[in-house]
Design an enzyme around this catalytic site. Structure first.
Site, PDB file in Angstrom:
ATOM      1  N   TYR A 130       0.802  -1.062  -0.088  1.00 52.76           N
ATOM      2  CA  TYR A 130      -0.200   0.038   0.146  1.00 52.76           C
ATOM      3  C   TYR A 130       0.648   1.302  -0.161  1.00 52.76           C
ATOM      4  CZ  TYR A 130      -3.610  -3.429   0.929  1.00 52.76           C
ATOM      5  OH  TYR A 130      -4.178  -4.517   1.008  1.00 52.76           O
ATOM      6  N   PRO A 141     -11.449  -0.160  -2.463  1.00 52.70           N
ATOM      7  CA  PRO A 141     -12.601  -0.707  -2.774  1.00 52.70           C
ATOM      8  C   PRO A 141     -13.640   0.088  -2.571  1.00 52.70           C
ATOM      9  CG  PRO A 141     -11.263  -2.150  -1.581  1.00 52.70           C
ATOM     10  CD  PRO A 141     -10.597  -0.717  -1.280  1.00 52.70           C
ATOM     11  N   HIS A 185      -7.366   1.341   1.676  1.00 53.98           N
ATOM     12  CA  HIS A 185      -7.009  -0.147   2.064  1.00 53.98           C
ATOM     13  C   HIS A 185      -5.796  -0.276   3.004  1.00 53.98           C
ATOM     14  CE1 HIS A 185      -7.713  -4.304   1.624  1.00 53.98           C
ATOM     15  NE2 HIS A 185      -8.281  -4.323   0.304  1.00 53.98           N
ATOM     16  N   SER A 219     -17.956 -26.053  -0.465  1.00 54.32           N
ATOM     17  CA  SER A 219     -17.720 -24.680  -0.395  1.00 54.32           C
ATOM     18  C   SER A 219     -18.210 -23.752  -1.424  1.00 54.32           C
ATOM     19  CB  SER A 219     -16.304 -24.479   0.078  1.00 54.32           C
ATOM     20  OG  SER A 219     -15.846 -23.166  -0.276  1.00 54.32           O
ATOM     21  N   SER A 239     -12.080 -11.581  -5.018  1.00 54.96           N
ATOM     22  CA  SER A 239     -12.229 -11.622  -3.659  1.00 54.96           C
ATOM     23  C   SER A 239     -13.600 -11.960  -3.197  1.00 54.96           C
ATOM     24  CB  SER A 239     -11.613 -10.222  -2.953  1.00 54.96           C
ATOM     25  OG  SER A 239     -12.033 -10.453  -1.738  1.00 54.96           O
ATOM     26  N   GLN A 240     -13.898 -12.579  -2.224  1.00 52.05           N
ATOM     27  CA  GLN A 240     -15.316 -12.948  -1.587  1.00 52.05           C
ATOM     28  C   GLN A 240     -15.374 -12.005  -0.495  1.00 52.05           C
ATOM     29  OE1 GLN A 240     -17.595 -16.823  -0.706  1.00 52.05           O
ATOM     30  NE2 GLN A 240     -16.287 -16.323   1.031  1.00 52.05           N
TER      31      GLN A 240
END
Length: 619
Positions: free
Chosen positions: A115, A128, A351, A436, A547-548
């Site tokens: 970052y 995000p 982030h 899953s 990404s979940q």
């Protein structure tokens, strides 16, 4: 409440660690008034994996994405690297020593590399956006009423943080690190010339008592506590927000906030120049110190109902460019809530201090809070008017603002963002087959990509390391040899595939490799050849960054691709549907967000068909 703990991100530069596959279990928050410090002390430290294991897994991870001769070359480099008494052993020892001396051998390095030293704009590339369901208001009055409730909801959550009564989260029976919750409010990123930094004022002796409100590109300080320390009521907040809107009815000519959309080196220079003036310095400092930022947006482009969510995602991610709301932000602020006049709502977060799940937990709480709250009409006493922040705009700052507008508009035009709701099924189908949901969706992504491009690519899925003290994330490399053979066989009539669920196994190696490289730099040793290898660059060129980010609220998070010819894919699996946000860049001719979204939909349906044709007993 139930949160799923799987970390979000578009991580600019990724990198690896031990990620057992069971991290996809739900996190249940048990209400224990756990005192924060004693809870944290009980967490294990992040381990340093064995060197040989990481080298073996790295080779395995390269198999589906590099050519055989490249793989042989890397194998030789790894053998050299691991020679007895060689560089690898020396660096491994150094890392183990570091792990013994620090709370977490990785976190400080990770925040720097991923970052603070990353110089592309935080907008699109790193921060995000989050889109909430559309709220039921369509005018200024409704916007302000909802904003008042939202502030009250954040304050309600803040009380749990301040009193250390946040319910501890668990993953597979193990308690998780809660540190990120303490980093989200009253914090801000500060631009630097070579690297940025983050300041957290929550920990100062006089913690902030105000939020920043931006309206028509103008910034205001809104004190949200009374002199006796009690929070303002939603009705009082409503009155104060009305005063702010009246005091800024015209759009200010100079949107200072747009400077925060710049390339970090340009903004670092412009920032030095901006704060030379004392008035400007005080105004910027007030924004940085505020608990969070609330953006009351102006109009947004009129779009058809089916592209509404995609347009809302764009507003949350970057504001739509200078003619819309990109100047109505301070993108360095860790948490910005965004409320449009047409019921569009969401957030954007910087982030560096935290991943998605703590942000989502806060937002779930706030949404729940606003639903239960009714505004009364009681106004108690008059409150001092919120203070408008002044900026003295020199010719040079004006030039910086124009340049920022120009760059932001180019980036806005380049980003292709598609939000799709997959309505055929959700978590229910994979769960019925004892699989899953996350692994199921990741395989569908691999299948969709393979069908479009006829090859596999390096894929990044973030995974939580919060089982360890100060843990952040590691990478699940979803493109494994198993998933590669699965997707190749899927459309090949000569192969019948059973055991769908063996298609993915996470090999987490990236943070360990990063650690070895950082250790070499720390000890001023030459960077090992294995990190200069073409295969290493390929392994880190994530054309699929995924990404979940699950939530109780029916929302979706979104982010840009992390490479020019890649995709950003974020998804939230609900019980009977899946929210997807897919992004790509228009300047890249070979990627197309809408095509990938379509391919994912087809892959999910085809995989369901396969499951239903396969006898249950075999699965």
């Amino acid at each position: 409440g139930l949160h799923y703990e799987k970390k979000t991100v578009a991580m600019p530069k990724p990198c690896g660690l031990l990620k057992p596959r069971h991290l996809v279990k739900p996190v249940s928050a048990t209400r224990v008034a756990g005192r924060y410090q004693s809870h944290q002390k009980g967490l294990p430290s992040l381990p340093v994996p064995p060197l040989q294991q990481t080298c073996e897994r790295y080779l395995t991870a390269l198999e589906p994405i590099v050519e055989p001769e490249e793989l042989n070359n890397t194998r030789k480099l790894l053998e050299e690297f691991q020679e007895a008494g060689g560089l690898g052993e020396k660096l491994q020892r150094g890392l183990e020593k570091r792990a013994g001396k620090t709370e977490n051998w990785l976190s400080a390095w990770w925040v720097q590399v991923a970052y603070l030293e990353y110089r592309l704009p935080v907008v699109v590339h790193s921060s995000p956006g989050l889109v909430l369901p559309r709220m039921n208001f369509t005018n200024k009055q409704g916007q302000i009423r909802f904003a008042a409730k939202l502030i009250a909801g954040v304050l309600d959550f803040k009380t749990m943080i301040d009193n250390e009564t946040l319910p501890v989260e668990y993953l597979g029976g193990k308690p998780l690190c809660m540190n990120q919750y303490y980093e989200v409010l009253s914090s801000c990123r500060i631009p630097g010339l070579k690297r940025d930094s983050v300041v957290n004022h929550a920990k100062s002796s006089r913690p902030p008592k105000h939020i920043t409100v931006v309206h028509n590109h103008q910034f205001f300080i809104l004190d949200i506590y009374n002199s006796d320390g009690t929070p303002l009521t939603p009705d009082q907040l409503h009155v104060q927000l009305e005063k702010i809107c009246r005091a800024s009815s015209e759009t200010s000519s100079e949107p200072v906030g747009i400077l925060t959309t710049q390339h970090r080196d340009s903004w670092g220079k412009a920032y030095q120049n901006l704060i030379k003036d004392k008035t400007n310095k005080d105004s910027v400092s007030a924004i940085q110190r505020s608990i969070f930022t609330l953006c009351l947006d102006g109009a947004t482009p009129q779009v058809s109902d089916d592209s509404y969510r995609s347009c809302a995602a764009v507003q949350m991610l970057h504001g739509g460019g200078s003619r819309w709301n990109s100047g109505n932000r301070w993108f360095d602020k860790t948490l910005q809530f965004i409320i449009g006049e047409d019921g569009t709502c969401g957030a954007n977060y910087e982030h560096a201090p935290a991943e998605g799940p703590p942000i989502v937990a806060l937002i779930d709480h706030v949404v729940e809070f606003t639903r239960k709250l009714e505004l009364g009409q009681s106004t108690t006493g008059s409150l001092p008017s919120p203070q408008k922040l002044r900026f003295n705009i020199t010719a040079e700052i004006k030039k910086d603002i124009e340049e920022a507008k120009h760059s932001m508009n180019i980036l806005a035009d380049d980003l292709n963002m598609r939000v799709e709701v997959f309505g055929h099924f959700g978590k229910n189908v994979p769960k019925a087959h004892k699989m899953s949901p996350d692994a199921f969706i990741q395989v569908a992504l691999q299948l969709a990509y393979y069908r479009m491009y006829h090859h596999c690519c390096a894929t990044y899925e973030s995974a939580s390391l919060r089982m360890f003290r100060l843990g952040r994330t590691d990478t699940i490399r979803s493109a494994s040899s198993a998933s590669a053979s699965f997707v190749k066989a899927f459309d090949d009539p000569s192969k019948q595939v059973v055991h769908t669920d063996t298609a993915i196994s996470g090999q987490a190696i990236d943070r360990h490799l990063l650690g070895l490289k950082m250790q070499a730099m720390e000890e001023k040793l030459s960077v090992p050849d294995v990190f200069k290898d073409a295969a290493y660059a390929k392994a880190l060129h994530y054309k699929l960054s995924t990404s979940q980010v699950p939530s109780k609220t029916d929302c979706v998070m979104c982010f840009g691709p992390v490479v020019p010819n890649g995709y950003g894919v974020c998804y939230n699996p609900m019980d009977d549907h899946i929210n997807f946000a897919v992004s790509s860049f228009n300047t890249c001719k070979e990627t197309n967000a809408a095509h990938l979204a379509q391919a994912v939909e087809e892959a999910l349906l085809d995989m369901r068909t396969l499951l239903e044709q396969t006898p249950r007993a075999k699965l």
